[in-house]
Design a protein around this motif. Structure first.
Motif, PDB file in Angstrom:
ATOM      1  N   ARG A 141       1.460 -31.333  18.669  1.00 48.61           N
ATOM      2  CA  ARG A 141       0.178 -31.995  18.978  1.00 48.61           C
ATOM      3  C   ARG A 141      -0.718 -31.157  19.891  1.00 48.61           C
ATOM      4  O   ARG A 141      -1.480 -31.697  20.686  1.00 48.61           O
ATOM      5  CB  ARG A 141       0.424 -33.373  19.614  1.00 48.61           C
ATOM      6  N   VAL A 142      -0.631 -29.845  19.836  1.00 50.92           N
ATOM      7  CA  VAL A 142      -1.533 -28.984  20.592  1.00 50.92           C
ATOM      8  C   VAL A 142      -2.097 -27.940  19.647  1.00 50.92           C
ATOM      9  O   VAL A 142      -1.472 -27.582  18.645  1.00 50.92           O
ATOM     10  CB  VAL A 142      -0.823 -28.309  21.784  1.00 50.92           C
ATOM     11  N   GLN A 143      -3.278 -27.460  19.984  1.00 50.25           N
ATOM     12  CA  GLN A 143      -3.948 -26.415  19.208  1.00 50.25           C
ATOM     13  C   GLN A 143      -4.417 -25.314  20.148  1.00 50.25           C
ATOM     14  O   GLN A 143      -4.456 -25.489  21.379  1.00 50.25           O
ATOM     15  CB  GLN A 143      -5.133 -26.997  18.429  1.00 50.25           C
ATOM     16  N   LEU A 200      -3.899 -27.591  29.244  1.00 55.57           N
ATOM     17  CA  LEU A 200      -2.826 -28.488  29.643  1.00 55.57           C
ATOM     18  C   LEU A 200      -2.635 -28.414  31.147  1.00 55.57           C
ATOM     19  O   LEU A 200      -2.751 -27.339  31.747  1.00 55.57           O
ATOM     20  CB  LEU A 200      -1.516 -28.122  28.941  1.00 55.57           C
ATOM     21  N   ARG A 201      -2.345 -29.559  31.738  1.00 59.95           N
ATOM     22  CA  ARG A 201      -2.049 -29.623  33.169  1.00 59.95           C
ATOM     23  C   ARG A 201      -0.554 -29.815  33.361  1.00 59.95           C
ATOM     24  O   ARG A 201       0.015 -30.784  32.867  1.00 59.95           O
ATOM     25  CB  ARG A 201      -2.803 -30.762  33.843  1.00 59.95           C
ATOM     26  N   LEU A 202       0.079 -28.886  34.065  1.00 63.43           N
ATOM     27  CA  LEU A 202       1.506 -28.965  34.343  1.00 63.43           C
ATOM     28  C   LEU A 202       1.721 -29.849  35.562  1.00 63.43           C
ATOM     29  O   LEU A 202       1.270 -29.514  36.670  1.00 63.43           O
ATOM     30  CB  LEU A 202       2.089 -27.565  34.575  1.00 63.43           C
ATOM     31  N   GLY A 231       1.212 -33.754  27.068  1.00 64.83           N
ATOM     32  CA  GLY A 231      -0.132 -34.297  27.114  1.00 64.83           C
ATOM     33  C   GLY A 231      -1.116 -33.176  27.337  1.00 64.83           C
ATOM     34  O   GLY A 231      -0.758 -32.066  27.698  1.00 64.83           O
ATOM     35  N   GLY A 232      -2.401 -33.452  27.215  1.00 67.61           N
ATOM     36  CA  GLY A 232      -3.427 -32.440  27.418  1.00 67.61           C
ATOM     37  C   GLY A 232      -4.571 -33.006  28.221  1.00 67.61           C
ATOM     38  O   GLY A 232      -4.816 -34.196  28.232  1.00 67.61           O
TER      39      GLY A 232
END
Length: 247
Positions: free
Chosen positions: A141-143, A148-150, A245-246
């Motif tokens: 689910r990422v492109q 992204l937040r770690l 998540g993003g």
């Protein structure tokens, strides 16, 4: 001929029709039962069952004076839904900072450069700003281009100070953002599988893909930002150990 026929007929007449069992098979004593036995000559009469196509009797409505009708006729009072108290976006938003963290966090923040031990899917990665890391899996689910937040980290520090979590740090204390650079693929692998005493050879193909991230931002937040915003950063989605998540 006639005499032979007459002899056979006489022998058949003298021979008993029913062969009795031998005497040693007969019971020694006769069993006498004291309970009378009755023999029903008439078979039991089965009740008459109506056919499936028979019409059912009409359903009668209850009378007004019956207690059933009164209980049905009474309307139900409207009940108010239970009030739910608003919950914070993140449980750590209401947790106050320990006194030692309030005292040493400004000293860590003024350091020139920082490093962080981030955890992605329970795997630790030692990162700093500008590093490129190739994850050993394909992140779903990422492109390419997503930021992204770690949010899951076990330690963050500098040359002189290190802040460690037990086991993880509060995500309000730092901001670490990484950009998805792309997806890399390894060369095709061929593996031959065979069994003993079997001439059949099975060829298995495999080609894994890996997600590449680049750390763009890493900074330590101040005490005023952590306590003033009330966990605003904690409400954002991030990449941690259990989930993805993003931002």
């Amino acid at each position: 001929m006639i005499s032979c026929t007459l002899r056979r007929a006489a022998a058949d007449v003298q021979r008993p029709t029913l062969a009795l069992p031998p005497t040693f098979l007969l019971p020694l004593r006769a069993r006498i039962s004291t309970t009378p036995s009755f023999i029903e000559t008439n078979p039991p009469q089965t009740p008459f069952l109506p056919s499936q196509h028979a019409t059912k009797p009409p359903r009668t409505t209850p009378k007004p004076h019956s207690p059933i009708a009164r209980s049905v006729a009474q309307p139900r009072l409207p009940t108010s839904p239970p009030t739910q108290q608003p919950t914070p976006a993140h449980p750590a938003a209401l947790t106050p900072l320990p006194p030692t963290v309030r005292e040493l966090l400004p000293l860590l923040r003024v350091q020139p450069s920082h490093y962080i031990t981030a955890h992605i899917h329970a795997r630790p990665y030692l990162l700093t700003a500008g590093d490129t890391v190739r994850l050993p899996f394909h992140m779903p689910r990422v492109q390419a281009g997503d930021v992204l937040r770690l949010t899951c980290a076990s330690s963050i520090g500098s040359r002189d100070y290190t802040l460690r979590g037990a086991p993880y740090l509060d995500e309000r204390l730092f901001e670490c953002r990484a950009t998805v650079v792309g997806v890399e693929a390894e060369p095709m692998r061929f593996l031959e599988k065979t069994k003993r005493r079997n001439r059949k050879v099975k060829t298995v193909k495999s080609k894994h893909r890996f997600t590449v991230l680049k750390v763009k931002e890493l900074r330590v937040r101040s005490v005023e930002e952590v306590e003033g915003e009330g966990g605003g950063v904690g409400s954002e989605e991030g990449v941690g150990g259990p989930g993805l998540g993003g931002v």
